[in-house]
Design a protein around this motif. Sequence first.
Motif, PDB file in Angstrom:
ATOM      1  N   GLY B  21       8.295  10.990   3.193  1.00  0.00           N
ATOM      2  CA  GLY B  21       7.925  12.036   2.245  1.00  0.00           C
ATOM      3  C   GLY B  21       7.412  11.512   0.925  1.00  0.00           C
ATOM      4  N   LEU B  22       6.810  10.316   0.950  1.00  0.00           N
ATOM      5  CA  LEU B  22       6.288   9.728  -0.284  1.00  0.00           C
ATOM      6  C   LEU B  22       4.799  10.000  -0.435  1.00  0.00           C
ATOM      7  CD1 LEU B  22       7.977   6.191  -0.093  1.00  0.00           C
ATOM      8  CD2 LEU B  22       8.688   8.109  -1.528  1.00  0.00           C
ATOM      9  N   SER B  23       4.327  10.102  -1.668  1.00  0.00           N
ATOM     10  CA  SER B  23       2.896  10.180  -1.945  1.00  0.00           C
ATOM     11  C   SER B  23       2.374   8.760  -2.159  1.00  0.00           C
ATOM     12  CB  SER B  23       2.643  11.011  -3.200  1.00  0.00           C
ATOM     13  OG  SER B  23       3.197  10.374  -4.329  1.00  0.00           O
ATOM     14  N   GLN B  24       1.061   8.581  -2.052  1.00  0.00           N
ATOM     15  CA  GLN B  24       0.478   7.266  -2.326  1.00  0.00           C
ATOM     16  C   GLN B  24       0.827   6.835  -3.746  1.00  0.00           C
ATOM     17  OE1 GLN B  24      -3.733   7.588  -1.618  1.00  0.00           O
ATOM     18  NE2 GLN B  24      -3.531   7.278   0.603  1.00  0.00           N
ATOM     19  N   GLU B  25       0.823   7.809  -4.639  1.00  0.00           N
ATOM     20  CA  GLU B  25       1.138   7.561  -6.037  1.00  0.00           C
ATOM     21  C   GLU B  25       2.538   6.969  -6.211  1.00  0.00           C
ATOM     22  OE1 GLU B  25      -0.700   8.078  -8.799  1.00  0.00           O
ATOM     23  OE2 GLU B  25       0.895   7.488 -10.177  1.00  0.00           O
ATOM     24  N   SER B  26       3.518   7.573  -5.577  1.00  0.00           N
ATOM     25  CA  SER B  26       4.899   7.103  -5.746  1.00  0.00           C
ATOM     26  C   SER B  26       5.106   5.761  -5.050  1.00  0.00           C
ATOM     27  CB  SER B  26       5.891   8.140  -5.222  1.00  0.00           C
ATOM     28  OG  SER B  26       5.643   8.432  -3.864  1.00  0.00           O
ATOM     29  N   LEU B  27       4.438   5.580  -3.894  1.00  0.00           N
ATOM     30  CA  LEU B  27       4.525   4.288  -3.207  1.00  0.00           C
ATOM     31  C   LEU B  27       3.911   3.192  -4.070  1.00  0.00           C
ATOM     32  CD1 LEU B  27       5.124   2.438  -0.835  1.00  0.00           C
ATOM     33  CD2 LEU B  27       2.989   3.194   0.236  1.00  0.00           C
ATOM     34  N   ALA B  28       2.780   3.504  -4.678  1.00  0.00           N
ATOM     35  CA  ALA B  28       2.106   2.542  -5.547  1.00  0.00           C
ATOM     36  C   ALA B  28       3.021   2.146  -6.706  1.00  0.00           C
ATOM     37  CB  ALA B  28       0.803   3.131  -6.073  1.00  0.00           C
ATOM     38  N   THR B  29       3.702   3.112  -7.271  1.00  0.00           N
ATOM     39  CA  THR B  29       4.621   2.847  -8.377  1.00  0.00           C
ATOM     40  C   THR B  29       5.772   1.953  -7.932  1.00  0.00           C
ATOM     41  OG1 THR B  29       4.093   5.017  -9.316  1.00  0.00           O
ATOM     42  CG2 THR B  29       6.083   3.908 -10.128  1.00  0.00           C
ATOM     43  N   GLU B  30       6.371   2.293  -6.796  1.00  0.00           N
ATOM     44  CA  GLU B  30       7.507   1.517  -6.276  1.00  0.00           C
ATOM     45  C   GLU B  30       7.117   0.079  -5.969  1.00  0.00           C
ATOM     46  OE1 GLU B  30      10.710   2.418  -4.738  1.00  0.00           O
ATOM     47  OE2 GLU B  30      10.804   4.549  -5.251  1.00  0.00           O
ATOM     48  N   ALA B  31       5.895  -0.109  -5.460  1.00  0.00           N
ATOM     49  CA  ALA B  31       5.456  -1.434  -5.026  1.00  0.00           C
ATOM     50  C   ALA B  31       4.708  -2.187  -6.117  1.00  0.00           C
ATOM     51  CB  ALA B  31       4.576  -1.304  -3.783  1.00  0.00           C
ATOM     52  N   SER B  49      -2.441  -9.305   0.676  1.00  0.00           N
ATOM     53  CA  SER B  49      -1.975 -10.685   0.694  1.00  0.00           C
ATOM     54  C   SER B  49      -0.485 -10.706   1.051  1.00  0.00           C
ATOM     55  CB  SER B  49      -2.174 -11.314  -0.681  1.00  0.00           C
ATOM     56  OG  SER B  49      -1.315 -10.707  -1.617  1.00  0.00           O
ATOM     57  N   LEU B  50       0.057 -11.898   1.265  1.00  0.00           N
ATOM     58  CA  LEU B  50       1.465 -12.052   1.642  1.00  0.00           C
ATOM     59  C   LEU B  50       2.408 -11.369   0.656  1.00  0.00           C
ATOM     60  CD1 LEU B  50       3.660 -13.321   3.424  1.00  0.00           C
ATOM     61  CD2 LEU B  50       3.468 -15.396   2.060  1.00  0.00           C
ATOM     62  N   LEU B  51       2.174 -11.606  -0.625  1.00  0.00           N
ATOM     63  CA  LEU B  51       3.027 -11.030  -1.659  1.00  0.00           C
ATOM     64  C   LEU B  51       2.978  -9.509  -1.627  1.00  0.00           C
ATOM     65  CD1 LEU B  51       4.865 -12.412  -3.602  1.00  0.00           C
ATOM     66  CD2 LEU B  51       3.089 -12.334  -5.345  1.00  0.00           C
ATOM     67  N   THR B  52       1.788  -8.965  -1.423  1.00  0.00           N
ATOM     68  CA  THR B  52       1.614  -7.511  -1.372  1.00  0.00           C
ATOM     69  C   THR B  52       2.323  -6.922  -0.162  1.00  0.00           C
ATOM     70  OG1 THR B  52      -0.506  -7.691  -2.498  1.00  0.00           O
ATOM     71  CG2 THR B  52      -0.088  -5.669  -1.285  1.00  0.00           C
ATOM     72  N   ILE B  53       2.313  -7.644   0.957  1.00  0.00           N
ATOM     73  CA  ILE B  53       3.017  -7.197   2.152  1.00  0.00           C
ATOM     74  C   ILE B  53       4.513  -7.099   1.876  1.00  0.00           C
ATOM     75  CG2 ILE B  53       3.632  -7.828   4.518  1.00  0.00           C
ATOM     76  CD1 ILE B  53       0.851  -9.222   4.675  1.00  0.00           C
ATOM     77  N   PHE B  54       5.051  -8.090   1.181  1.00  0.00           N
ATOM     78  CA  PHE B  54       6.467  -8.057   0.810  1.00  0.00           C
ATOM     79  C   PHE B  54       6.760  -6.883  -0.114  1.00  0.00           C
ATOM     80  CE2 PHE B  54       9.189 -11.489   2.287  1.00  0.00           C
ATOM     81  CZ  PHE B  54       8.302 -12.333   2.908  1.00  0.00           C
ATOM     82  N   ARG B  55       5.872  -6.646  -1.077  1.00  0.00           N
ATOM     83  CA  ARG B  55       6.083  -5.536  -2.013  1.00  0.00           C
ATOM     84  C   ARG B  55       6.083  -4.202  -1.289  1.00  0.00           C
ATOM     85  NH1 ARG B  55       1.931  -7.426  -6.342  1.00  0.00           N
ATOM     86  NH2 ARG B  55       3.101  -8.881  -7.641  1.00  0.00           N
ATOM     87  N   LEU B  56       5.168  -4.045  -0.337  1.00  0.00           N
ATOM     88  CA  LEU B  56       5.082  -2.798   0.415  1.00  0.00           C
ATOM     89  C   LEU B  56       6.319  -2.589   1.272  1.00  0.00           C
ATOM     90  CD1 LEU B  56       1.312  -2.856   1.448  1.00  0.00           C
ATOM     91  CD2 LEU B  56       2.426  -1.181  -0.034  1.00  0.00           C
TER      92      LEU B  56
END
Lengths: 78, 78
Positions: B21-31, B49-56
């Motif tokens: 139930g997340l928006s792209q906006e909230s996911l972007a903020t969390e990550a 990239s690897l780091l971004t995969i971990f953040r997601l």
Amino acid sequence: MNGDPIKSFGLVIKEIRKSQGLSQESLATEANLDRAFISQVENGHKQPSLLTIFRLADALKLSVSELLKQVEAVLAGN
Amino acid sequence: MNGDPIKSFGLVIKEIRKSQGLSQESLATEANLDRAFISQVENGHKQPSLLTIFRLADALKLSVSELLKQVEAVLAGN
DNA sequence: TTGTAGACTGGCGTCGACT
DNA sequence: TAGTCGACGCCAGTCTACA
């Protein structure tokens, strides 16, 4: 004791490569990557992209999830 | 029926995000990522990239290996 | 055989704005 | 809310070369 995913990834790649008796040169050939780049990754000086992670996993003959599971293990404290 | 790891990755991210139930906006903020970039990734227009995969993975509250296991499942034929 | 360095191209990731 | 666009800085990844 290793909070850096990039360095942990490099350590795992190097370990697996050595355990299979491969040189950086042959791994680079199998993964369609540059040997100099393999060196940078193994020492944590460069972080690979998603596609490169898949190429490395394939070249090392294991799945991406299994590869990253080992990275997580190193991250968790070796 | 999906041989592209980049597109498969995007599909998985989008599915998991919606299931939570997340928006792209909230996911972007969390990550700690840009919302426009999340959109590009979900539609297979950019590869992280690897780091971004971990953040997601962290933002979606699951491990990187579990995340990529689902990507492999999609790659294997959905 | 590996590490590193410099120079280079392409693409990651950000930002603002519009639909 | 989500997709996309242009511009931008910075780094992924290549290549050559040397210790």
